[in-house]
Enzyme design. Sequence first.
Site, PDB file in Angstrom:
ATOM      1  N   CYS A  95       0.857  -1.180   0.000  1.00 46.48           N
ATOM      2  CA  CYS A  95       0.000   0.000   0.000  1.00 46.48           C
ATOM      3  C   CYS A  95       0.892   1.229   0.000  1.00 46.48           C
ATOM      4  O   CYS A  95       1.338   1.695   1.037  1.00 46.48           O
ATOM      5  CB  CYS A  95      -0.910  -0.013   1.225  1.00 46.48           C
ATOM      6  SG  CYS A  95      -2.028   1.370   1.288  1.00 46.48           S
ATOM      7  N   GLU A 414     -22.687   3.118  -0.001  1.00 46.07           N
ATOM      8  CA  GLU A 414     -22.860   1.690   0.247  1.00 46.07           C
ATOM      9  C   GLU A 414     -21.535   0.957   0.116  1.00 46.07           C
ATOM     10  O   GLU A 414     -21.194   0.078   0.899  1.00 46.07           O
ATOM     11  CB  GLU A 414     -23.864   1.141  -0.750  1.00 46.07           C
ATOM     12  CG  GLU A 414     -24.490  -0.152  -0.336  1.00 46.07           C
ATOM     13  CD  GLU A 414     -25.558  -0.536  -1.333  1.00 46.07           C
ATOM     14  OE1 GLU A 414     -25.553  -1.701  -1.736  1.00 46.07           O
ATOM     15  OE2 GLU A 414     -26.354   0.347  -1.721  1.00 46.07           O
TER      16      GLU A 414
END
Lengths: 444, 779
Positions: A95, A414
């Site tokens: 990352c 969502e």
Amino acid sequence: MIICTKNMDYRLGSQCQFVQNQVIVNSEKERASLLCMKALANRGRLDKVSQQMASHPQYLESFLRTQHYILYMDGPLPLPYRHYIAIMAAARHHCRYLVSLHSAQFLRVGGDPLWLQGLEAAPARLRHLDHINKVLAHQPWLTARSHIQALLKTGEQCWSLAELVQAVVLLAHCHSLCSFVFGSGSDSDITTTPRVHHGTPPGCCLCDAANGNTALSPPSSGPMEKMLRRRSLDSSCDVGCLREQIHKSQDEIKERKGDRLHSQTLLHSDVEEEEEAMFSTDPSRFVTDPEFGYQEFARREEDHFQVLRVQDYSWEDHGFSLVNRLYSDIGHLLDERFRNVASLPFPHSPDLKRAIWNYIHCIYGIRYDDYDYGEVNRLLERGLKLYIKAVACYPDSSKTPLCPLSWTPVKASEKVHVNLLVMEARLQAELLYALRAITQYMIA
Amino acid sequence: MEKMTRVSTINGRTMFCHLDAPANAISVCRDATQVVVAGRNIFKIYGLEEDGFVERLNLRVGRKPSLNFSCADVMWHQMEENLLATAATNGAVVTWNLSRPCRNKQEQLFTEHKRTVNKVCFHPTEVNMLLSGSQDGFMKCFDLRKKESVSTFSGQSESVRDVQFSMKDYFTFAASFENGNVQLWDIRRPDRYERMFTAHTGPVFCCDWHPEDRGWLATGGRDKMVKVWDMSTNRVKEIYCVQTFASVARVKWRPERRYHLATCSMMVDHNIYVWDVRRPFIPFATFEEHKDVTTGIVWRHQHDPYFLLSGSKDSTLYQHMFKDASRPVDRANPEGLCFGLFGDLAFAAKESLMSAPASAGDVGRKTYPGGDRRYPIFFFKKPDVTEQFAQVSSALSVFESEADSSAGMDWFINTAQSYLLSGKPFAELCEHNAHVAKSLNRPQESTTWTMLRIMFSEPANPSLSTNHNLNKSGNLPLVNSFSMKEMSGALNERNKENRQDNIHSLETNLNNNDENEETEGSEGQAEYLFVDDELDDDELYSMEHDNQPAEESEYLLPQEAFPLRHEIMDHPSAPEPLQEKQESPHVSGSEAESMCLTPMESFSLISVSQQLFSPHLPPKFFCPIVKEMLCYYAEQGDVQMAVSVLIVLGDRIRKEIDELMQEHWYMSYIDLLQRFELWNVSNEVIKLSTCGAIMCLNQASTTLHINCSNCKRPMSNKGWICDRCHQCASVCAVCHHVVKGLFVWCQGCSHGGHLEHVMEWLKQSKHCPAGCGHLCEYT
């Protein structure tokens, strides 16, 4: 003197505005905007992660609080250690975003720039942590008493139990955050975020450079350095241009990595604020055994890896008490996070939420006696399952392309919600395994 | 009568048996002859024989037992001896009938809960009534004659951790919840709870009704507390609270003992504790047999307080005998010591200990004339026959310090303020400090400083420069002459024999050349003098600092023995100084106050001694002695001296002394300084210290409280945004960023910003950068 050129627009203000525009939908969201502004003013920047989470302000609040606590507040580990551990954890998942973020913060809290050359340059104590980092990141069920024992074995480089617990919490936090970063796609467009100068004192580097105050740092030696300087000067020019520039210099960076690190060690860390964007430190430097990755838990089951039954070792009953005892108050903070994510309003049925949560835990070999795993297949469509699994287990943008994942939610919030679920479930899973191993160590 | 016979029928000893698997819960049948153990992989009944457990029945039948057998809880019916109920981790509630003829004793299976069932509970008097509490937040009441639950109670909150029928009220049951609440329900009214209150922060893992007191409910939670609630009144009242060592997994009232209850923990702590709720600070009894957490405890018989059964994750089942329990109280130390705000000292100890030295205390009063008054206060606890708690009656003595106690510490404050710790050459620092000590009438310290100067002065210019100095100015020799005078003074006050002894021993030592023994020898002597003068009382109340100044002024003599010893030690091959000293009393004894001395004497001493040692002895040579000296001061309670010397000597001595010890001294000294509000000195000490742990003290609590520049209200929280007006506070007028470092602002127009920015700006322009038109000035 370029103190107040017309390019020096009111960045801070405009970004606040941006945040406000983004999140203020109704009055409830005001809370989020305030939080974001606080974070922004605090750190001079609003990271992608917080921006994403802003759609769930009550969660964001507890997330930021936890993160602040484990990185900056009371704890047995020195601050540079904490950031270095965070780097190690994020590097496991390649990352770049988190690695560069923590590299910069590592330097800012006074870490030794040499360590950033790679894991070999770090103290032995931190290198010892590598194994548990690797295991927790990819196959947490392998965490065993022996790992804990090896780390705590008395000797010059030994860890204390309290330090280890903090390290484990940090590792788990960062691993799961990698999932979120990957899921929200923040990693890929790391450089496009508009930045403000920040840190102590903000904008200082800009003006210092302008005023020729850079005499503090040694005279520039390489083209890289010059480039940095140049960027410092015209950093306020438009983002696209900047990006182009970075792209151009990308190869150069790679070539001159060694050189650059060398110059880094000479540089004053304060002057490096602006460099943060440039801290695309190669994560693989902090990784050993890069082949080690996630493996299907189910396939390994015959190798007598017992599933972890939540009824035998749960966060509420066991994990909390242990972690809170060894690292005070973190239990409450984490508990709040888990509760918050559980109580987030979910547009679909609560069953779906539970299915997602239990599915993630199932991937990591944690089973609920009282759950019918047929539900998972019934409730989760294949695309969603694939998405969840990719985000939870392979949050590595260098290997897993996110785009082909077919799951497209109706609303952006969502997706954030699912990402949050993945992050928290993963965090809890890693914590459960690590804490169980510590418990076993303490009993023996 | 009935009780008595029952009790007599139960015999046994502390015993245990291995189980095949970790236990989750245990329960006994009513006649106390059998115990059932349930867990994930175990479900067995054991008979309790006099000399051991005997396996009676394995209820876990079938080749691949279903999750219905994985028990979180088990309960044996207290009316019907063949009836058991288990709570399964998969959410099933199962009843078992031991009288069934076949191997599978399972009778009924209720699968109404969606989540793990944490607890089952039979009604104490009603045969067919069973209650369950589950993770899904519901409680269900079953009639065993029916196939389904008869009523469902919704807690409207998180998971139910425990349900318990009241022993006395037929219709009442209590339920405890994961969110910290406890609810009371009437079994006839499933729509709404009767009462609810928050008992703990975090989950309430267990509750237990008192077997006799109608309204008493004990609850235990993850917050490590056991609380006893009185429900008989209108408002639920917490009447007792016991703080345990770890989260409380189970709590059980002890039969026949009104105030006793047993607890075990869910994590970390494997012991079982029996508490007397009135004595919440120390367990009444402890059972320490288990090697892993105890998961189930039950008193073997409901009228027998001496047998406790327990099951554990370490796969053992124990019967604990109360007589074999360990009593922490016996090992506890009932002494306490505390300083009051104004230097008073309170000291509590066992009476038996206190009665003996009471006389010594009287003597002590004589030793400190005008010193302390004693207020012995005795607390007696009414002995309670039923209570077996070891009776500890402590005597509390309070020593009040004199009203002018602060004056007594003046020397400390003055010294702290006047000592120089850095900024000058080493020799001058020592000199200065010696002066200070001298002027504060602390000759020992003064001498020490002088000694240090002599010992550690630059070896390069020993004799020459010193002589030079002597010739040039009277400064240096004067200091030395002070020390001389002190030494002589000390000698003067000494009694003859002692001096003779000392000198004798020194002389012999000069021959032996054995430093260490010499040191100890003379120290012993000095100590002897101390003891002689101050009586044993000092040992008892040695914590009392306030008396020390008084002592010091009164008993100069023994203290001075030490520097003297060093002095002699330092010049082992100098017989002349000794000669000098023997003569000196005649000189200084007569002029105790005068500062001037015949320079000749000091000259001779110094020049001789320095010439003698300097070419041969490196400063390192003295380190052991100096180290010893520092330790001595620290032990005497004078950390000031120890730390000051440590700082002044710096690298010369630092490596010789244990880091931790140094840190400890620093901490003590800084603490003292701060108590006397000598902030500047304390800060200087912190700055000059070389210990990492000390230096970082300066970085703590550096908070600065600020007001918002827009709305002029205090910034309530951390961060740079004002809560009220939602604006960034303290923005730099030049660059419009938040200022996080040095902030400078104009007192005229109150605009400002980064120091450098404003500086730069005002070089260019005379007007305020904010554009308010004010003519700002930067000086």
